[in-house]
Design a protein around this motif. Structure first.
Motif, PDB file in Angstrom:
ATOM      1  N   VAL A 128       0.820  -1.320  -0.151  1.00  0.00           N
ATOM      2  CA  VAL A 128       0.174  -0.005  -0.056  1.00  0.00           C
ATOM      3  C   VAL A 128       0.955   1.205   0.043  1.00  0.00           C
ATOM      4  O   VAL A 128       0.677   2.188  -0.717  1.00  0.00           O
ATOM      5  CB  VAL A 128      -0.932  -0.060   1.369  1.00  0.00           C
ATOM      6  CG1 VAL A 128      -1.597   1.250   1.522  1.00  0.00           C
ATOM      7  CG2 VAL A 128      -2.194  -1.009   1.034  1.00  0.00           C
ATOM      8  N   GLN A 129       1.938   1.198   0.919  1.00  0.00           N
ATOM      9  CA  GLN A 129       2.741   2.328   0.847  1.00  0.00           C
ATOM     10  C   GLN A 129       3.489   2.539  -0.368  1.00  0.00           C
ATOM     11  O   GLN A 129       3.543   3.752  -0.978  1.00  0.00           O
ATOM     12  CB  GLN A 129       3.964   2.171   1.966  1.00  0.00           C
ATOM     13  CG  GLN A 129       3.347   1.980   3.360  1.00  0.00           C
ATOM     14  CD  GLN A 129       4.660   2.072   4.497  1.00  0.00           C
ATOM     15  OE1 GLN A 129       5.654   2.756   4.091  1.00  0.00           O
ATOM     16  NE2 GLN A 129       4.182   1.513   5.584  1.00  0.00           N
ATOM     17  N   GLU A 130       3.990   1.486  -1.060  1.00  0.00           N
ATOM     18  CA  GLU A 130       4.519   1.717  -2.487  1.00  0.00           C
ATOM     19  C   GLU A 130       3.606   1.968  -3.374  1.00  0.00           C
ATOM     20  O   GLU A 130       3.733   3.013  -4.403  1.00  0.00           O
ATOM     21  CB  GLU A 130       5.076   0.325  -3.034  1.00  0.00           C
ATOM     22  CG  GLU A 130       6.405  -0.121  -2.138  1.00  0.00           C
ATOM     23  CD  GLU A 130       7.591   0.871  -2.025  1.00  0.00           C
ATOM     24  OE1 GLU A 130       7.641   1.782  -3.176  1.00  0.00           O
ATOM     25  OE2 GLU A 130       8.111   1.130  -1.261  1.00  0.00           O
ATOM     26  N   ALA A 131       2.262   1.565  -3.520  1.00  0.00           N
ATOM     27  CA  ALA A 131       1.225   1.936  -4.292  1.00  0.00           C
ATOM     28  C   ALA A 131       1.017   3.577  -4.217  1.00  0.00           C
ATOM     29  O   ALA A 131       0.750   4.101  -5.288  1.00  0.00           O
ATOM     30  CB  ALA A 131      -0.010   1.127  -4.067  1.00  0.00           C
ATOM     31  N   MET A 132       0.741   3.878  -2.927  1.00  0.00           N
ATOM     32  CA  MET A 132       0.591   5.337  -2.854  1.00  0.00           C
ATOM     33  C   MET A 132       1.694   6.231  -3.166  1.00  0.00           C
ATOM     34  O   MET A 132       1.393   7.427  -3.639  1.00  0.00           O
ATOM     35  CB  MET A 132       0.071   5.666  -1.243  1.00  0.00           C
ATOM     36  CG  MET A 132      -1.284   4.849  -0.966  1.00  0.00           C
ATOM     37  SD  MET A 132      -2.733   5.544  -2.161  1.00  0.00           S
ATOM     38  CE  MET A 132      -2.783   7.257  -1.738  1.00  0.00           C
ATOM     39  N   LEU A 133       2.983   5.781  -2.948  1.00  0.00           N
ATOM     40  CA  LEU A 133       4.061   6.592  -3.417  1.00  0.00           C
ATOM     41  C   LEU A 133       4.032   6.637  -5.009  1.00  0.00           C
ATOM     42  O   LEU A 133       4.336   7.885  -5.551  1.00  0.00           O
ATOM     43  CB  LEU A 133       5.480   6.053  -2.957  1.00  0.00           C
ATOM     44  CG  LEU A 133       5.456   6.149  -1.286  1.00  0.00           C
ATOM     45  CD1 LEU A 133       6.783   5.500  -0.957  1.00  0.00           C
ATOM     46  CD2 LEU A 133       5.891   7.598  -0.949  1.00  0.00           C
ATOM     47  N   ASP A 134       3.643   5.567  -5.513  1.00  0.00           N
ATOM     48  CA  ASP A 134       3.773   5.421  -7.080  1.00  0.00           C
ATOM     49  C   ASP A 134       2.303   6.677  -7.495  1.00  0.00           C
ATOM     50  O   ASP A 134       2.439   7.109  -8.697  1.00  0.00           O
ATOM     51  CB  ASP A 134       3.345   4.180  -7.381  1.00  0.00           C
ATOM     52  CG  ASP A 134       4.524   3.268  -7.647  1.00  0.00           C
ATOM     53  OD1 ASP A 134       5.662   3.945  -7.537  1.00  0.00           O
ATOM     54  OD2 ASP A 134       4.407   2.202  -7.677  1.00  0.00           O
TER      55      ASP A 134
END
Lengths: 446, 602
Positions: B222-228
């Motif tokens: 989720v963290q990676e997805a939101m950073l993306d």
């Protein structure tokens, strides 16, 4: 003025000029009689030459009356008043910062206080009975003009409050002590200056002005409502009283104390009514009110109090309310100013002040029933809020002033009688303010 | 079981790139990538641009309709950029324009990588960015990190396939007993922070509406997805984000689940992405809390701040209104005295009005500020504040007060955020529901639909203001452009003056106090890189009556105040307190210059 070459010549010159100069000074308390003589009591040379700076205490004779006054003289400015010289008056702060001793004069910092040197002092223009100098928006040095032998209650009380950690005073930082009649005498006091402060009178009258300009709103509806401030002010005053009792003690008034107090109120009434006939119709009711003060359920606690509390003696800062000037009533003798009294005296003084603030815009104006009703409404609302705040924070021994209604009423009426005398002599058009209060309070019962 | 409709089908995204238009062999949804689009040119780099910028909040829906469908859109907004450039706006703040079922004003995002179709497309947004950047205007937008709409394909996948790649994207639980110390924010509409999902047979966690499930930040994906998501828009050229509802990202048993350390850790990650990959873009925190708590969102002061560059100063705004109603500077002085220093690389955002209602229930911790309950109790305050009104009607259309308020907005510490329409003194329509009173179409001309749209008047998203005082026939941009003394021209001149003195942007702030409680005076002092000082003195009369004030300006003895709008030289500052008199609700801006200096030095 450069013909004056040394301190001795300067003192001579000053003494010669004083009889004409003194009566023009705002802080000079004896404007009712001519100055018939000026005598040097002490002189202390703070700077021998270039420029000459001399601390001087003189006795001013006015016919049958004599009083000591403090002066700071120099050859640099006209009329030799060095307090007005911004370069020179900085010397006073420097001497305090260095804990200097010159002759009988002792300059001292309070324990643990550091003060910078080299600041210039700016005289405060609103000061009435003394001269205050502000240094760098951080320090205020109050030179007591009319001196009383012994320590000044202003310093004594605020020092005591500081020791118990009172949050509602400006921190005392230093003092200057001299010798008068063989006694160590406070001649000046240095305090923290609060540059963002506004006095309570300005705050309150701003609120009154707001209400008076409204068409149909009541005091509790207008944006400028002052009740929240009044309540917090009441809490601050009660806290200061509790702090004073903690620091300096309190006791129960005995029968003699009460008797003396009631008698003094009656005597004041006798004196005032003799010269102000307008007071005559209220005399029976006033006497009855004073008598009723004798039986206060639970007795009366007496302690050190402010002694001259009104809206002009409190400052609103961004951190809350501060009380200033613990000297007591300037006109009263020192024995009265330092006597233990009921804290309700201060409460009464503040209640009277709310009444004045409410009515001051109406003085000298054509009668307007609507505005008079507004003024009364504002006064009632803020007096109630102040008293409630006081009750919230009062020490248990002092308690809720509303539970001691007779006593509070008597103190308030006594203060109003004093105001009648003052207004009659000084501002006749204001006489209606205390008179209508007396009519209202005596008519309403406790 | 009834088949769930494809989430995107209902959202009108057919034919445009959108999340979930295909599913990869690994079960991952195909999402649009920045490379699929042209990206906008950038404004020349200036890492501190936000510290002095004048922001302008504009609702895409309300500003200008380019295709005659009755709703404002991105192309319409782009067509009005000349006006905004002329006004002196440096940065647009757009509330969310993402694909959304619009059950929470667009803050319920159903696709982070698609534009709400009625506003246009991602290409239209890039066009807007490009046009804005050409004029030196930056653009930031809201991004909701905490949750998505339940229509987001991630949530649809998560509920349908607990073991799939999105199964752990949200906070699921077999019962509704966890995190019971977290308060319910929307007490009027929600009874619990947990809602049962019959599809998955579990409860999901939501701090806001039940149709807005919270993302599970415990999950690294989720963290990676939101950073993306951040990278997607930053790659297209956006200048920053206002991060919505940041205090709630993580949950932890035994806490109120707000402002947790790991939430700050994630914000530091976001900041690092910006610093490393997109320097010069900004993050602005939306945390409606006391300044002493909000400063946490600036991050570590030792490094100049390592979380958000900016945060809104929420408590200042209602206090400006209170101070003027009370004719007392203390409400403002007190809140500024309580405002801690912020890290060097940070700035406050300040505002008078925005798209939300003015709320007085900002925080519940009354102990921290004894005055707050006091002021909120004032019935007149409650009638005038805490409601859905625009600036002009709040001030009873009093021009003097509008000028005073704007002058304070432009001179108090922080970057000012104007709300669209307030520069012409637009009115509101309190008969419209919810917060729509302050979201009516921008009034451009006296023509049909106030020049906002060429559509049939019946088709417009909200009726234009038509009352006799604020109606568009009399009150519009065109009329005010032609009138040199209009509020619009006045506002433009004040913005221009503000920009000539960097002291307004980054200068130190000193409250000067003074003997008159109705006068708020302060000094802004900025040391220029060449060592010269730019000192600006602002004096505001909060009373409706004329007032005198004596200011202690001894520190500036010998300097000369030069009034900034007219250049008039006032008497030299001497030894005594400086006396000024002000008309009711009047104000002055001065530059203090050395005597002999002509006041040009800035």
């Amino acid at each position: 003025m450069n013909d004056v070459t040394d301190a001795h010549d300067l003192v001579k010159k000053v003494l010669a000029e004083l009889p004409a100069w003194l009566p023009a000074q705002r802080w000079f308390g004896g404007k009712d009689r001519p100055v018939t003589g000026v005598r040097e009591l002490t002189s202390t040379v703070l700077n021998a030459e270039d420029p000459v700076l001399v601390h001087l205490v003189v006795e001013v004779e006015q016919q049958d009356r004599r009083a000591p006054y403090q002066l700071l003289a120099t050859d640099q400015v006209e009329h030799c008043d060095a307090t007005a010289d911004l370069e020179l008056n900085g010397r006073l702060l420097d001497l305090v910062a260095r804990d200097a001793r010159i002759g009988d004069l002792r300059f001292e910092r309070e324990p643990g206080v550091e003060i910078p040197t080299g600041l210039r002092g700016r005289p405060v223009t609103s000061e009435q009975s003394n001269t205050s100098l502000v240094y760098g928006s951080q320090y205020i040095l109050k030179l007591f003009r009319k001196l009383t032998p012994g320590p000044n209650p202003d310093l004594v009380l605020q020092r005591a409050l500081q020791e118990v950690g009172c949050e509602h005073i400006a921190r005392p930082l230093g003092s200057i002590t001299g010798v008068l009649d063989g006694r160590e005498t406070t001649v000046a006091m240095l305090q923290q200056f609060v540059p963002d402060a506004v006095d309570g009178w300005a705050m309150a009258t701003t609120s009154v002005r707001d209400l008076m300009a409204e068409g149909d709103l009541h005091a509790y509806e207008v944006g400028g409502d002052f009740a929240g401030e009044a309540r917090r002010l009441g809490q601050a005053v009660a806290t200061v009283h509790a702090n004073l009792a903690d620091a300096l003690g309190s006791q129960r008034a005995d029968a003699d104390d009460i008797e003396r107090s009631v008698r003094a109120m009656g005597e004041r009434l006798d004196r005032v009514v003799a010269s102000v006939p307008e007071l005559e119709p209220y005399v029976p009711a006033l006497r009855e009110a004073f008598e009723q003060a004798r039986d206060t359920p639970g007795g009366v606690v007496i302690q050190h109090i402010h002694g001259d509390l009104h809206l002009g003696q409190v400052l609103r800062t961004v951190h809350g309310w501060l009380l200033i000037d613990f000297e007591g009533e300037p006109g009263a003798p020192i024995s009265e100013r330092t006597a233990l009294r009921s804290p309700l005296r201060d409460v009464a003084g503040m209640l009277r002040s709310f009444d004045y603030a409410a009515h001051q815009l109406l003085v000298g104006q054509p009668e307007d029933h609507q505005l008079a009703v507004r003024a009364l409404e504002w006064s009632r609302r803020n007096r109630a809020a102040f008293t409630e705040g006081y009750a919230e924070a009062a020490a248990e021994s002092v308690g809720d002033p509303r539970q001691r209604g007779y006593l509070l009423r008597a103190f308030e009426l006594d203060k109003a009688v004093y105001e009648v005398a003052y207004e009659y002599a000084n501002r006749p058009e204001w006489l209606t303010v205390p008179l209508s209060s007396i009519a209202r309070i005596t008519g309403e019962g406790a | 079981m009834q088949e769930e409709p494809r989430p995107d089908a209902a959202l009108g995204l057919t034919g445009v790139p959108h999340t979930g238009e295909a599913v990869g062999a690994d079960g991952l949804l195909v999402e649009p990538q920045a490379e699929d689009f042209r990206s906008a040119s950038l404004v020349p780099r200036d890492p501190a641009w936000f510290k002095g910028a004048v922001f302008y909040e504009v609702l895409v829906r309300a500003f200008s309709d380019s295709n005659g469908d009755g709703t404002g859109d991105l192309r319409g907004l782009a067509s009005r950029l000349d006006y905004l450039e002329w006004l002196g706006v440096d940065c647009l703040w757009l509330p969310p324009f993402y694909a959304s079922p619009l059950r929470d004003g667009g803050y319920d995002i159903s696709d982070f990588r698609a534009v709400l179709p009625e506003f246009g497309t991602v290409e239209d947004f890039v066009y807007l960015l490009d046009e804005a950047h050409r004029r030196g205007i930056r653009v930031i937008t809201d991004l909701v990190l905490n949750h998505t709409s339940d229509a987001h394909p991630w949530f649809q996948q998560s509920r349908a396939e607990p073991d799939g790649p999105y199964g752990n994207f949200y906070v699921w639980s077999d019962d509704d007993s966890r995190y019971s110390d977290a308060r319910i924010i929307f007490v009027d509409t929600e009874t619990s922070n947990w809602t049962y999902d019959p599809v998955r047979g579990q409860f999901y966690w939501h701090r806001f509406f039940s149709h807005q499930p919270d993302l599970n930040y415990e999950n690294p994906d989720v963290q990676e997805a939101m950073l993306d998501v951040l990278r997607f828009w930053l790659d297209l050229g956006i200048d920053g984000f206002r991060l919505d509802a940041v205090p709630y990202l993580f949950e932890q048993e035994g806490t109120n689940c707000e402002n947790l350390p790991r939430t700050h850790d994630f914000l530091k990650r976001c900041r690092k992405v910006v610093d490393d990959e997109y320097p010069g873009r900004v993050l602005l925190a939306e945390a409606n809390q006391w300044p002493s708590d909000v400063v946490e969102y600036f991050g570590n002061p030792e490094v100049g701040g390592d979380e958000c560059h900016m945060a809104f100063h929420f408590p200042l705004m209602p206090r400006i209104f209170m101070a003027v109603r009370r004719e007392s500077r203390f409400p403002i002085s007190e809140i500024l005295a309580q405002t801690p220093r912020i890290p060097d690389g940070c700035q406050w955002g300040i505002f008078l009005r925005n798209h939300d209602e003015l709320t007085l229930e900002m925080v519940t911790d009354e102990e921290r500020d004894y005055m707050y309950a006091e002021y909120a109790k004032d019935p007149r305050m409650k009638a005038n504040i805490g409601i859905r009104r625009r600036l002009a009607p709040l001030l009873e259309n009093d021009r003097n007060q509008q000028e005073l308020f704007t002058a304070m907005l432009l001179s108090l510490p922080g970057s000012p955020v104007l709300y669209y329409g307030d520069e012409i003194g637009m009115g509101d329509n309190i008969w419209l529901g919810d917060r729509d009173a302050v979201r009516t179409p921008m009034q451009w001309t006296p023509d049909r639909n106030a020049g906002f749209s060429g559509c049939d008047p019946g088709r417009i998203y909200l009726p234009v203001i038509m009352d006799p005082v604020y109606g568009y026939q009399a009150l519009n941009v065109e009329a005010q452009l032609n009138n040199q003394s209009s509020l619009l021209n006045w506002t433009r001149r004040m913005i221009e003056v503000r920009k000539q003195h960097h002291a307004f942007a980054e200068g130190d702030f000193d409250d000067l106090g003074g003997s008159n409680p109705s006068v708020l005076a302060y000094r802004r002092r900025w040391r220029r890189p060449d060592g010269q000082e730019d000192v600006v003195l602002c004096v505001n009369n909060l009373s409706r009556f004329p007032q005198p004030v004596e200011l202690d300006l001894a520190e500036h003895r010998g300097a000369r105040p030069v009034e900034l709008t007219g250049g008039v030289r006032f008497p030299t500052i001497g030894e005594l307190p400086y006396l000024l008199t002000l008309p009711g609700h009047g104000f002055y801006w001065f530059q203090l210059v050395d005597s002999g200096d002509d006041g040009e030095g800035r």
